[in-house]
Write a protein that holds these residues in place. Structure first.
Motif, PDB file in Angstrom:
ATOM      1  N   ARG A  67      53.384  39.644  69.075  1.00 38.09           N
ATOM      2  CA  ARG A  67      52.673  40.575  68.179  1.00 38.09           C
ATOM      3  C   ARG A  67      53.551  40.974  66.992  1.00 38.09           C
ATOM      4  NH1 ARG A  67      50.868  42.152  73.360  1.00 38.09           N
ATOM      5  NH2 ARG A  67      48.647  41.695  73.570  1.00 38.09           N
ATOM      6  N   ARG A  68      54.843  41.171  67.224  1.00 41.12           N
ATOM      7  CA  ARG A  68      55.747  41.517  66.125  1.00 41.12           C
ATOM      8  C   ARG A  68      55.936  40.325  65.182  1.00 41.12           C
ATOM      9  NH1 ARG A  68      60.139  43.192  69.627  1.00 41.12           N
ATOM     10  NH2 ARG A  68      61.519  43.012  67.837  1.00 41.12           N
ATOM     11  N   ILE A  69      55.980  39.116  65.720  1.00 39.15           N
ATOM     12  CA  ILE A  69      56.058  37.915  64.881  1.00 39.15           C
ATOM     13  C   ILE A  69      54.775  37.788  64.060  1.00 39.15           C
ATOM     14  CG2 ILE A  69      56.115  35.385  64.916  1.00 39.15           C
ATOM     15  CD1 ILE A  69      57.962  35.667  67.434  1.00 39.15           C
ATOM     16  N   ALA A  70      53.623  38.033  64.684  1.00 40.80           N
ATOM     17  CA  ALA A  70      52.347  37.966  63.967  1.00 40.80           C
ATOM     18  C   ALA A  70      52.314  38.983  62.828  1.00 40.80           C
ATOM     19  CB  ALA A  70      51.181  38.192  64.925  1.00 40.80           C
ATOM     20  N   ALA A  71      52.825  40.187  63.081  1.00 43.50           N
ATOM     21  CA  ALA A  71      52.870  41.209  62.027  1.00 43.50           C
ATOM     22  C   ALA A  71      53.772  40.757  60.889  1.00 43.50           C
ATOM     23  CB  ALA A  71      53.351  42.540  62.602  1.00 43.50           C
ATOM     24  N   PHE A  72      54.914  40.160  61.224  1.00 43.99           N
ATOM     25  CA  PHE A  72      55.823  39.629  60.206  1.00 43.99           C
ATOM     26  C   PHE A  72      55.135  38.556  59.365  1.00 43.99           C
ATOM     27  CE2 PHE A  72      58.673  35.936  59.432  1.00 43.99           C
ATOM     28  CZ  PHE A  72      59.408  36.457  58.368  1.00 43.99           C
ATOM     29  N   LEU A  73      54.430  37.634  60.016  1.00 46.43           N
ATOM     30  CA  LEU A  73      53.743  36.563  59.295  1.00 46.43           C
ATOM     31  C   LEU A  73      52.647  37.120  58.388  1.00 46.43           C
ATOM     32  CD1 LEU A  73      53.491  33.885  62.124  1.00 46.43           C
ATOM     33  CD2 LEU A  73      55.048  33.879  60.155  1.00 46.43           C
ATOM     34  N   SER A  74      51.917  38.113  58.865  1.00 44.23           N
ATOM     35  CA  SER A  74      50.869  38.733  58.052  1.00 44.23           C
ATOM     36  C   SER A  74      51.477  39.431  56.836  1.00 44.23           C
ATOM     37  CB  SER A  74      50.079  39.726  58.901  1.00 44.23           C
ATOM     38  OG  SER A  74      49.056  40.318  58.137  1.00 44.23           O
ATOM     39  N   ASP A  75      52.587  40.148  57.045  1.00 45.30           N
ATOM     40  CA  ASP A  75      53.264  40.809  55.925  1.00 45.30           C
ATOM     41  C   ASP A  75      53.799  39.783  54.928  1.00 45.30           C
ATOM     42  OD1 ASP A  75      52.751  43.301  57.020  1.00 45.30           O
ATOM     43  OD2 ASP A  75      54.777  43.543  57.857  1.00 45.30           O
ATOM     44  N   ALA A  76      54.331  38.664  55.437  1.00 43.18           N
ATOM     45  CA  ALA A  76      54.850  37.615  54.552  1.00 43.18           C
ATOM     46  C   ALA A  76      53.721  37.041  53.701  1.00 43.18           C
ATOM     47  CB  ALA A  76      55.530  36.513  55.361  1.00 43.18           C
ATOM     48  N   ALA A  77      52.548  36.834  54.295  1.00 43.33           N
ATOM     49  CA  ALA A  77      51.401  36.322  53.532  1.00 43.33           C
ATOM     50  C   ALA A  77      51.000  37.324  52.450  1.00 43.33           C
ATOM     51  CB  ALA A  77      50.224  36.046  54.468  1.00 43.33           C
ATOM     52  N   ASP A  78      50.993  38.614  52.787  1.00 39.78           N
ATOM     53  CA  ASP A  78      50.676  39.645  51.794  1.00 39.78           C
ATOM     54  C   ASP A  78      51.693  39.633  50.657  1.00 39.78           C
ATOM     55  OD1 ASP A  78      48.495  40.430  53.309  1.00 39.78           O
ATOM     56  OD2 ASP A  78      49.509  42.189  54.174  1.00 39.78           O
ATOM     57  N   ASN A  79      52.976  39.484  51.015  1.00 39.42           N
ATOM     58  CA  ASN A  79      54.022  39.436  49.988  1.00 39.42           C
ATOM     59  C   ASN A  79      53.863  38.210  49.096  1.00 39.42           C
ATOM     60  OD1 ASN A  79      55.184  41.822  50.839  1.00 39.42           O
ATOM     61  ND2 ASN A  79      56.663  40.814  52.178  1.00 39.42           N
ATOM     62  N   MET A  80      53.490  37.065  49.685  1.00 43.64           N
ATOM     63  CA  MET A  80      53.253  35.854  48.880  1.00 43.64           C
ATOM     64  C   MET A  80      52.129  36.092  47.885  1.00 43.64           C
ATOM     65  SD  MET A  80      53.367  32.499  51.254  1.00 43.64           S
ATOM     66  CE  MET A  80      54.734  32.143  52.323  1.00 43.64           C
ATOM     67  N   ASP A  81      51.036  36.684  48.359  1.00 46.92           N
ATOM     68  CA  ASP A  81      49.908  36.984  47.462  1.00 46.92           C
ATOM     69  C   ASP A  81      50.332  37.914  46.347  1.00 46.92           C
ATOM     70  OD1 ASP A  81      48.016  35.428  48.783  1.00 46.92           O
ATOM     71  OD2 ASP A  81      47.264  37.105  49.992  1.00 46.92           O
ATOM     72  N   ARG A  82      51.076  38.947  46.695  1.00 48.02           N
ATOM     73  CA  ARG A  82      51.469  39.962  45.717  1.00 48.02           C
ATOM     74  C   ARG A  82      52.472  39.419  44.706  1.00 48.02           C
ATOM     75  NH1 ARG A  82      55.704  42.976  45.988  1.00 48.02           N
ATOM     76  NH2 ARG A  82      56.005  42.724  48.225  1.00 48.02           N
ATOM     77  N   MET A  83      53.439  38.624  45.165  1.00 48.25           N
ATOM     78  CA  MET A  83      54.524  38.158  44.305  1.00 48.25           C
ATOM     79  C   MET A  83      54.222  36.837  43.607  1.00 48.25           C
ATOM     80  SD  MET A  83      57.747  39.155  46.742  1.00 48.25           S
ATOM     81  CE  MET A  83      58.986  38.683  45.539  1.00 48.25           C
ATOM     82  N   GLY A  84      53.245  36.100  44.095  1.00 51.08           N
ATOM     83  CA  GLY A  84      52.918  34.819  43.470  1.00 51.08           C
ATOM     84  C   GLY A  84      54.093  33.865  43.498  1.00 51.08           C
TER      85      GLY A  84
END
Length: 78
Positions: free
Chosen positions: A34-51
């Motif tokens: 679950r913590r790895i999944a949260a990390f992956l979700s946050d990383a995807a959000d950061n990719m979207d935000r930072m381009g």
């Protein structure tokens, strides 16, 4: 998606050779997953935000308790 990694033995010996992997297995508890999944979700959000400015993130830098685990790194596909 591609999966890349290093051999633990070679990494410890300082002979780091990046290789493409065909498969990876996670031996983890449900809580760790679950913590790895949260990390992956946050990383995807950061990719979207930072381009295109997004480069990479390490699980051990973002989730407490993974500092001594094998390095899990998320990088933007080019």
């Amino acid at each position: 998606m591609k999966l890349w990694g290093y051999s633990k033995k070679e990494r410890e010996a300082g002979e780091v050779r990046l290789m493409e992997l065909a498969e990876a297995s996670l031996l983890a508890t449900p809580a760790e997953l679950r913590r790895i999944a949260a990390f992956l979700s946050d990383a995807a959000d950061n990719m979207d935000r930072m381009g295109s400015d997004y480069d990479h993130e390490h699980l051990g830098d973002r989730q407490p308790g993974f500092e001594d685990s094998p390095h899990l790194v998320v990088a933007r596909a080019k």
